[in-house]
Write a protein that holds these residues in place. Structure first.
Motif, PDB file in Angstrom:
ATOM      1  N   ALA A   6       0.844  -1.192   0.000  1.00 37.61           N
ATOM      2  CA  ALA A   6       0.000   0.000   0.000  1.00 37.61           C
ATOM      3  C   ALA A   6       0.878   1.241   0.000  1.00 37.61           C
ATOM      4  O   ALA A   6       1.882   1.298   0.710  1.00 37.61           O
ATOM      5  CB  ALA A   6      -0.899  -0.005   1.230  1.00 37.61           C
ATOM      6  N   PRO A   7       0.517   2.230  -0.831  1.00 35.93           N
ATOM      7  CA  PRO A   7       1.328   3.451  -0.867  1.00 35.93           C
ATOM      8  C   PRO A   7       1.295   4.165   0.473  1.00 35.93           C
ATOM      9  O   PRO A   7       0.301   4.119   1.200  1.00 35.93           O
ATOM     10  CB  PRO A   7       0.646   4.287  -1.967  1.00 35.93           C
ATOM     11  N   ASP A   8       2.371   4.800   0.805  1.00 40.99           N
ATOM     12  CA  ASP A   8       2.482   5.561   2.043  1.00 40.99           C
ATOM     13  C   ASP A   8       1.802   6.913   1.843  1.00 40.99           C
ATOM     14  O   ASP A   8       2.252   7.720   1.028  1.00 40.99           O
ATOM     15  CB  ASP A   8       3.961   5.752   2.396  1.00 40.99           C
ATOM     16  N   PRO A   9       0.707   7.205   2.577  1.00 40.93           N
ATOM     17  CA  PRO A   9       0.007   8.484   2.382  1.00 40.93           C
ATOM     18  C   PRO A   9       0.907   9.696   2.581  1.00 40.93           C
ATOM     19  O   PRO A   9       0.712  10.723   1.931  1.00 40.93           O
ATOM     20  CB  PRO A   9      -1.106   8.438   3.443  1.00 40.93           C
ATOM     21  N   ALA A  10       1.905   9.576   3.456  1.00 41.50           N
ATOM     22  CA  ALA A  10       2.793  10.714   3.714  1.00 41.50           C
ATOM     23  C   ALA A  10       3.569  11.112   2.473  1.00 41.50           C
ATOM     24  O   ALA A  10       3.967  12.279   2.318  1.00 41.50           O
ATOM     25  CB  ALA A  10       3.753  10.391   4.853  1.00 41.50           C
ATOM     26  N   LYS A  11       3.791  10.144   1.570  1.00 41.21           N
ATOM     27  CA  LYS A  11       4.542  10.441   0.356  1.00 41.21           C
ATOM     28  C   LYS A  11       3.712  11.193  -0.681  1.00 41.21           C
ATOM     29  O   LYS A  11       4.211  11.526  -1.751  1.00 41.21           O
ATOM     30  CB  LYS A  11       5.093   9.143  -0.228  1.00 41.21           C
ATOM     31  N   SER A  12       2.443  11.455  -0.356  1.00 43.70           N
ATOM     32  CA  SER A  12       1.605  12.265  -1.237  1.00 43.70           C
ATOM     33  C   SER A  12       1.866  13.758  -1.065  1.00 43.70           C
ATOM     34  O   SER A  12       1.269  14.570  -1.776  1.00 43.70           O
ATOM     35  CB  SER A  12       0.119  11.982  -0.959  1.00 43.70           C
ATOM     36  N   PHE A  13       2.733  14.120  -0.122  1.00 48.28           N
ATOM     37  CA  PHE A  13       2.969  15.529   0.176  1.00 48.28           C
ATOM     38  C   PHE A  13       4.464  15.840   0.142  1.00 48.28           C
ATOM     39  O   PHE A  13       5.284  14.998   0.501  1.00 48.28           O
ATOM     40  CB  PHE A  13       2.417  15.883   1.555  1.00 48.28           C
ATOM     41  N   THR A  14       4.773  17.054  -0.273  1.00 46.04           N
ATOM     42  CA  THR A  14       6.147  17.533  -0.233  1.00 46.04           C
ATOM     43  C   THR A  14       6.490  17.910   1.203  1.00 46.04           C
ATOM     44  O   THR A  14       5.891  18.832   1.772  1.00 46.04           O
ATOM     45  CB  THR A  14       6.311  18.762  -1.142  1.00 46.04           C
ATOM     46  N   PRO A  15       7.448  17.214   1.832  1.00 42.78           N
ATOM     47  CA  PRO A  15       7.721  17.446   3.257  1.00 42.78           C
ATOM     48  C   PRO A  15       8.066  18.884   3.598  1.00 42.78           C
ATOM     49  O   PRO A  15       7.615  19.414   4.619  1.00 42.78           O
ATOM     50  CB  PRO A  15       8.896  16.504   3.541  1.00 42.78           C
ATOM     51  N   SER A  16       8.851  19.538   2.752  1.00 41.81           N
ATOM     52  CA  SER A  16       9.275  20.901   3.082  1.00 41.81           C
ATOM     53  C   SER A  16       8.098  21.862   3.126  1.00 41.81           C
ATOM     54  O   SER A  16       8.099  22.828   3.902  1.00 41.81           O
ATOM     55  CB  SER A  16      10.316  21.391   2.061  1.00 41.81           C
ATOM     56  N   ILE A  17       7.063  21.590   2.321  1.00 40.93           N
ATOM     57  CA  ILE A  17       5.891  22.474   2.325  1.00 40.93           C
ATOM     58  C   ILE A  17       5.039  22.209   3.559  1.00 40.93           C
ATOM     59  O   ILE A  17       4.439  23.138   4.129  1.00 40.93           O
ATOM     60  CB  ILE A  17       5.090  22.318   1.026  1.00 40.93           C
ATOM     61  N   LEU A  18       4.992  20.955   4.018  1.00 38.79           N
ATOM     62  CA  LEU A  18       4.291  20.674   5.268  1.00 38.79           C
ATOM     63  C   LEU A  18       4.989  21.336   6.450  1.00 38.79           C
ATOM     64  O   LEU A  18       4.345  21.729   7.422  1.00 38.79           O
ATOM     65  CB  LEU A  18       4.183  19.165   5.496  1.00 38.79           C
ATOM     66  N   VAL A  19       6.308  21.473   6.368  1.00 38.10           N
ATOM     67  CA  VAL A  19       7.036  22.213   7.408  1.00 38.10           C
ATOM     68  C   VAL A  19       6.601  23.680   7.390  1.00 38.10           C
ATOM     69  O   VAL A  19       6.386  24.298   8.439  1.00 38.10           O
ATOM     70  CB  VAL A  19       8.558  22.090   7.204  1.00 38.10           C
ATOM     71  N   MET A  20       6.442  24.238   6.195  1.00 42.15           N
ATOM     72  CA  MET A  20       5.972  25.614   6.077  1.00 42.15           C
ATOM     73  C   MET A  20       4.563  25.754   6.652  1.00 42.15           C
ATOM     74  O   MET A  20       4.245  26.748   7.321  1.00 42.15           O
ATOM     75  CB  MET A  20       5.999  26.042   4.612  1.00 42.15           C
ATOM     76  N   LEU A  21       3.708  24.756   6.390  1.00 44.17           N
ATOM     77  CA  LEU A  21       2.363  24.748   6.962  1.00 44.17           C
ATOM     78  C   LEU A  21       2.453  24.817   8.481  1.00 44.17           C
ATOM     79  O   LEU A  21       1.768  25.630   9.125  1.00 44.17           O
ATOM     80  CB  LEU A  21       1.619  23.485   6.529  1.00 44.17           C
ATOM     81  N   ASP A  22       3.265  23.972   9.071  1.00 54.26           N
ATOM     82  CA  ASP A  22       3.380  23.929  10.527  1.00 54.26           C
ATOM     83  C   ASP A  22       3.890  25.258  11.080  1.00 54.26           C
ATOM     84  O   ASP A  22       3.411  25.736  12.116  1.00 54.26           O
ATOM     85  CB  ASP A  22       4.311  22.787  10.938  1.00 54.26           C
ATOM     86  N   GLU A  23       4.844  25.848  10.393  1.00 54.07           N
ATOM     87  CA  GLU A  23       5.367  27.135  10.848  1.00 54.07           C
ATOM     88  C   GLU A  23       4.295  28.217  10.820  1.00 54.07           C
ATOM     89  O   GLU A  23       4.218  29.057  11.729  1.00 54.07           O
ATOM     90  CB  GLU A  23       6.559  27.540   9.982  1.00 54.07           C
ATOM     91  N   GLU A  24       3.457  28.196   9.786  1.00 55.65           N
ATOM     92  CA  GLU A  24       2.388  29.187   9.695  1.00 55.65           C
ATOM     93  C   GLU A  24       1.347  28.988  10.793  1.00 55.65           C
ATOM     94  O   GLU A  24       0.830  29.952  11.364  1.00 55.65           O
ATOM     95  CB  GLU A  24       1.724  29.119   8.322  1.00 55.65           C
ATOM     96  N   MET A  25       1.039  27.733  11.091  1.00 57.84           N
ATOM     97  CA  MET A  25       0.068  27.457  12.144  1.00 57.84           C
ATOM     98  C   MET A  25       0.632  27.847  13.512  1.00 57.84           C
ATOM     99  O   MET A  25      -0.081  28.377  14.362  1.00 57.84           O
ATOM    100  CB  MET A  25      -0.314  25.975  12.134  1.00 57.84           C
ATOM    101  N   ALA A  26       1.904  27.581  13.730  1.00 57.78           N
ATOM    102  CA  ALA A  26       2.527  27.892  15.023  1.00 57.78           C
ATOM    103  C   ALA A  26       2.727  29.389  15.223  1.00 57.78           C
ATOM    104  O   ALA A  26       2.821  29.861  16.374  1.00 57.78           O
ATOM    105  CB  ALA A  26       3.872  27.177  15.135  1.00 57.78           C
TER     106      ALA A  26
END
Length: 444
Positions: free
Chosen positions: A42-62
């Protein structure tokens, strides 16, 4: 895997044909090399996203916590049933180091509306009402509604309704009712003048609302309104239960949403997030009053429009039920076709001159039953595909569900002030910026 298996069967059949043509015994298919089928990982759902952009998401939320605009912000991103990103920033109070987590209790305000809509639609499936029934079937106080027609010399002008609002119009917020949410029009201001939200009982709420004229003829336009509170009253009148009892029995207990309800017990008070206000001038301040504690004795009426508290963990289960077409595990609350109706845009108002849509929550956004629906990705500017549905709460909470990508996002914060802190748009834009999609058709 199916393609590989079809090829292998074809090859084995060719061996038989070739052997017969050469006059050789074909033997048995069992003599051919064994075909071993293997399950693709089964494909890894996490690999559907660019990790560096999710880091940017987290920074914006924080950032809103770091800037002392709110005490905390929590969020989760779920894809294919798995959490692929989350952030729990800040503390539950202002004077302790108690961190928030997915069991921190938040006031979700208008994220109550989709829950109330589900509860009412369950009764619809049981045949308790038709969507075209007049609301006076359950709210006889509404039999003499009138429509606001302007002011003249300080006096109000009204005209009769052309029909009693229907249950469908009540669910769609096209029934014509106003709301005490601060809008400057006459009807909305009347909700504040008559302190509708302070009604001590459901019956008093209905009686007060019935004395205020509608903003427009039923079905003529969309306007966010008191309709969800009236839906909650109808649930109570159909079932003979309080809205709390009904939702607990029919939704919260079956979905194992143990921390969702209209009040907070003393034993759970240590998990209730502080509610604050923020303005650039005054900074962040705790809000006074019973809204901070929500003890049972302090809640006079259960509001179908904005009364619930919940947690990330609980609301994730509710959202997953909707994503799954009305079921979660072995529990089914609604039929798939009912959920489809709920999350499909029901607004069809069109400008006669431009032929463009009218009366919508915002550009590219329609409305179903208790949820906003994306029906134009580009016009909405959100990045979410058509068919995604969502709603927000007045304290800054938000969620959305994207059936196309099997995706859920839930965010929680607690700010109630003239300077709202609204993070859904930024979260949606960043998630779809991060999402890796396959633009090429899958070969068959």
């Amino acid at each position: 895997m199916l393609q590989r298996l079809a090829w292998a069967k074809s090859a084995a059949f060719s061996v038989l044909i070739l052997a017969a043509a050469c006059g050789q015994p074909a033997g048995n298919l069992a003599d051919t090399p064994e075909i071993v089928e293997t399950e693709a990982a089964a494909p890894d759902p996490a690999k559907s996203f660019t990790p560096s952009i999710l880091v940017m998401l987290d920074e914006e939320m924080a950032a809103v916590v770091r800037q002392n605009k709110v005490a905390s912000l929590s969020y989760v991103l779920i894809k294919d049933g798995e959490r692929v990103a989350s952030g729990f920033h800040g503390t539950r109070t202002l004077d302790t180091a108690d961190p928030v987590d997915d069991r921190t209790i938040y006031r979700i305000y208008s994220m109550t509306k989709p829950v109330t809509a589900v509860g009412l639609l369950m009764l619809h499936e049981e045949g308790k009402f038709s969507l075209d029934d007049p609301i006076t079937k359950f709210l006889p106080e509404m039999s003499k509604l009138e429509v606001f027609d302007g002011l003249s010399a300080g006096s109000i002008r009204t005209r009769p309704v052309n029909h009693v609002p229907t249950m469908r119009e009540l669910l769609l917020h096209t029934a014509g009712f106003g709301y005490g949410d601060g809008r400057p029009d006459y009807v909305s201001q009347q909700f504040l003048t008559h302190q509708i939200d302070s009604a001590a009982s459901s019956d008093e709420l209905v009686e007060k609302v019935a004395r205020i004229p509608l903003k427009y003829q039923p079905g003529e336009a969309w306007s966010y309104s008191i309709a969800s509170d009236l839906q909650g009253v109808i649930i109570e009148r159909i079932t003979g239960q309080s809205l709390q009892q009904y939702l607990e029995e029919r939704i919260f207990a079956p979905l194992d949403m143990a921390d969702t309800g209209f009040t907070v017990d003393e034993a759970d008070s240590s998990r209730l997030a502080i509610l604050t206000s923020w303005t650039p001038e005054a900074g962040m301040q705790p809000l006074p009053g019973p809204i901070q504690t929500l003890r049972a004795a302090e809640v006079a009426r259960y509001s179908g429009g904005h009364g619930l508290v919940s947690t990330i963990a609980d609301y994730e289960r509710f959202a997953a039920m909707l994503l799954n077409g009305g079921s979660l595990g072995d529990v089914r609350l609604l039929k798939p076709e009912t959920v489809s109706m709920m999350v499909t845009n029901g607004l069809a108002f069109v400008d006669a001159n431009t032929r463009l849509p009218l009366y919508r929550p915002s550009a590219g956004i329609g409305y179903g039953f208790g949820v906003g629906v994306v029906d134009d990705t580009i016009a909405s500017g959100l990045g979410a595909p058509e068919g995604s549905f969502f709603w927000d709460g007045a304290t800054g909470t938000w969620f959305w569900v994207d059936p196309r990508h099997d995706l859920i996002f839930i965010g929680m914060l607690q700010n109630m002030s003239s300077s709202p802190i609204l993070m859904r748009r930024a979260a949606m834009q960043r998630v779809y910026h991060a999402l890796i999609t396959d633009y090429f058709p899958t070969p068959h």
